[in-house]
Design an enzyme around this catalytic site. Sequence first.
Site, PDB file in Angstrom:
ATOM      1  N   HIS A 200       4.809   6.666   5.077  1.00  0.00           N
ATOM      2  CA  HIS A 200       5.434   7.932   3.870  1.00  0.00           C
ATOM      3  C   HIS A 200       6.117   7.382   3.344  1.00  0.00           C
ATOM      4  CE1 HIS A 200       2.852  10.746   6.531  1.00  0.00           C
ATOM      5  NE2 HIS A 200       2.460  10.575   5.015  1.00  0.00           N
TER       6      HIS A 200
ATOM      7  N   GLU B  81      10.221   7.960   3.319  1.00  0.00           N
ATOM      8  CA  GLU B  81      10.756   8.404   5.395  1.00  0.00           C
ATOM      9  C   GLU B  81      11.738   7.050   5.566  1.00  0.00           C
ATOM     10  OE1 GLU B  81       7.524   9.737   7.229  1.00  0.00           O
ATOM     11  OE2 GLU B  81       7.162  11.140   6.004  1.00  0.00           O
TER      12      GLU B  81
ATOM     13  N   ARG C  84       5.655  10.789  -1.544  1.00  0.00           N
ATOM     14  CA  ARG C  84       5.222   9.758   0.108  1.00  0.00           C
ATOM     15  C   ARG C  84       4.213   9.226   0.362  1.00  0.00           C
ATOM     16  NH1 ARG C  84       4.447  14.148   4.818  1.00  0.00           N
ATOM     17  NH2 ARG C  84       2.169  13.851   5.065  1.00  0.00           N
TER      18      ARG C  84
ATOM     19  N   HIS D 256       8.837   8.780  11.802  1.00  0.00           N
ATOM     20  CA  HIS D 256       8.461   9.084  10.502  1.00  0.00           C
ATOM     21  C   HIS D 256       9.356   9.576  10.631  1.00  0.00           C
ATOM     22  CE1 HIS D 256       4.277   9.545   8.867  1.00  0.00           C
ATOM     23  NE2 HIS D 256       3.856   8.189  10.232  1.00  0.00           N
TER      24      HIS D 256
ATOM     25  N   GLU E 213       9.377  11.797  14.641  1.00  0.00           N
ATOM     26  CA  GLU E 213       9.427  12.273  13.963  1.00  0.00           C
ATOM     27  C   GLU E 213      11.103  12.043  13.638  1.00  0.00           C
ATOM     28  OE1 GLU E 213       8.563  12.900  10.565  1.00  0.00           O
ATOM     29  OE2 GLU E 213       6.009  13.548  11.443  1.00  0.00           O
TER      30      GLU E 213
HETATM   31 ZN   LIG Z   1       5.461  11.184   7.914  1.00  0.00          ZN
END
Ligand SMILES: [Zn+2]
Length: 422
Positions: A170, A173, A226, A295, A370
């Site tokens: 992504h 990020e 993204r 992420h 994350e």
């Molecule tokens: Zn992500």
Amino acid sequence: MLRFLCLLILTTAFANRATFDNYQVHRVVPENQEQLNILKDLEDDPNGLSFWVGPSRIQKAVDIMIPPHMLPRFNDILASINLKSEVYIGNVQHLIDTERPKVRPTVDFGWTDYYTLDEIYAWLDFLNETYPGVVTPIVGGESYEGRQIHGVKVSHRAGNPSVVLEGGIHAREWISPATVTYILNKLLTSQDPVMQDLVQSFDYYVFPVVNPDGYVYTHTTDRTWRKTRSLSNNLCYGADPNRNWDFHWKEAGASSSPCSDSYAGESPFSEIETRSLGRYLDDISDNLVGYLDFHSYSQLLMFPYGHTHEHVSNYDELLAVGLDAAAALALNNGTHYDVGSIYDAIYPASGGSIDWVRGVLDTPYTYVWELRDTGRYGFLLPASQIIDTAEETLNSAVVILQHAKGRLRGSKNNEVQDIARP
Ligand SMILES: [Zn+2]
Ligand SMILES: *[C@@H]1O[C@H](CO)[C@@H](O)[C@H](O)[C@H]1NC(C)=O
Ligand SMILES: *[C@@H]1O[C@H](CO)[C@@H](O)[C@H](O)[C@H]1NC(C)=O
């Protein structure tokens, strides 16, 4: 003349860059199905809103970036469904302006700033030259705009079981490629015996930026991008490369709407980035025992699956190791992570890389982080937090790798994998 040209180029570059003055990020927490449905409709047809954390289920927070001219309408919509919002970021542009140091410190590659794709790729070349016989350049695939997905393989011993590190799928990020490159550097330079043992025990395939077009676009044009940058026959660019893998594709938590930030793509593996990387991973899958994917944001450590609440066969093991890893992560700065399967811990989301790696390649230890934070900066985590973030994350990865190594000890790779694999 030269100076004038430079000025001209600079001005043009800035002129093309999207600005986010007075854009706000609001958090809303849907409390009933009607509110949730309205938020999902908005996500499918966002019209200028940008979902930083998409709607998933009742009681799960949703973060939405709103352009100033849409604030009145947004507030009307919320009022009509009796939903309250909390302002998490008052001015997105301010965070963009203060995300990076004003002047880059002299250290070339020191994790005190975020780096461009070219800088990261140049650093990978530097590693190749600095560690001959240990570091090999690898190409994991290609991008829509014709870039290559560069990575390196770190290997001290032929025939080691292998682990993949994936970053930057992504685009916005940024802490992800920063963390992956930091861990890669530690694998090569750490004097810590635990790290030296881990680098001897596995081969590492490291891809800091698997969505290179998107990453470049966040540097040149839109910091909040993204997706990939593909264009088929509609008006919205890109698909979500982490909803595009060919395993229970689009069954849950992925959109059919090309303008949505979680658009699954036209078909499984419609995106060349996921298709080519999938082929590469398939080629190395025989020895693959671990897949670590990075992420941001939300501070979660998760494992498959995302498309179903049904548990993988080694769920108990993955959960226990995940909890140990999160405890190790918290030691430095007290950063709290929640741990669970993607479906349980975050929301139904199908078509992600780790689900495909687990479901199709049968790789036993697949985790996704994350990273920081929990929303006050969101994707715009200050560069001054890179090292602390990467350090604590490395501590958690070490717990997972040590566990995997323990499970593999004492037998030949193939037998081992039979033990470890479901
Ligand atoms: Zn992500
Ligand atoms: C990697 O290093 C070798 C020398 O050790 C060199 O021949 C090769 O061109 C380098 N590859 C890249 C992509 O820089
Ligand atoms: C986080 O922990 C590291 C390692 O203990 C320490 O050096 C650093 O100062 C801490 N960061 C903050 C903001 O407290």
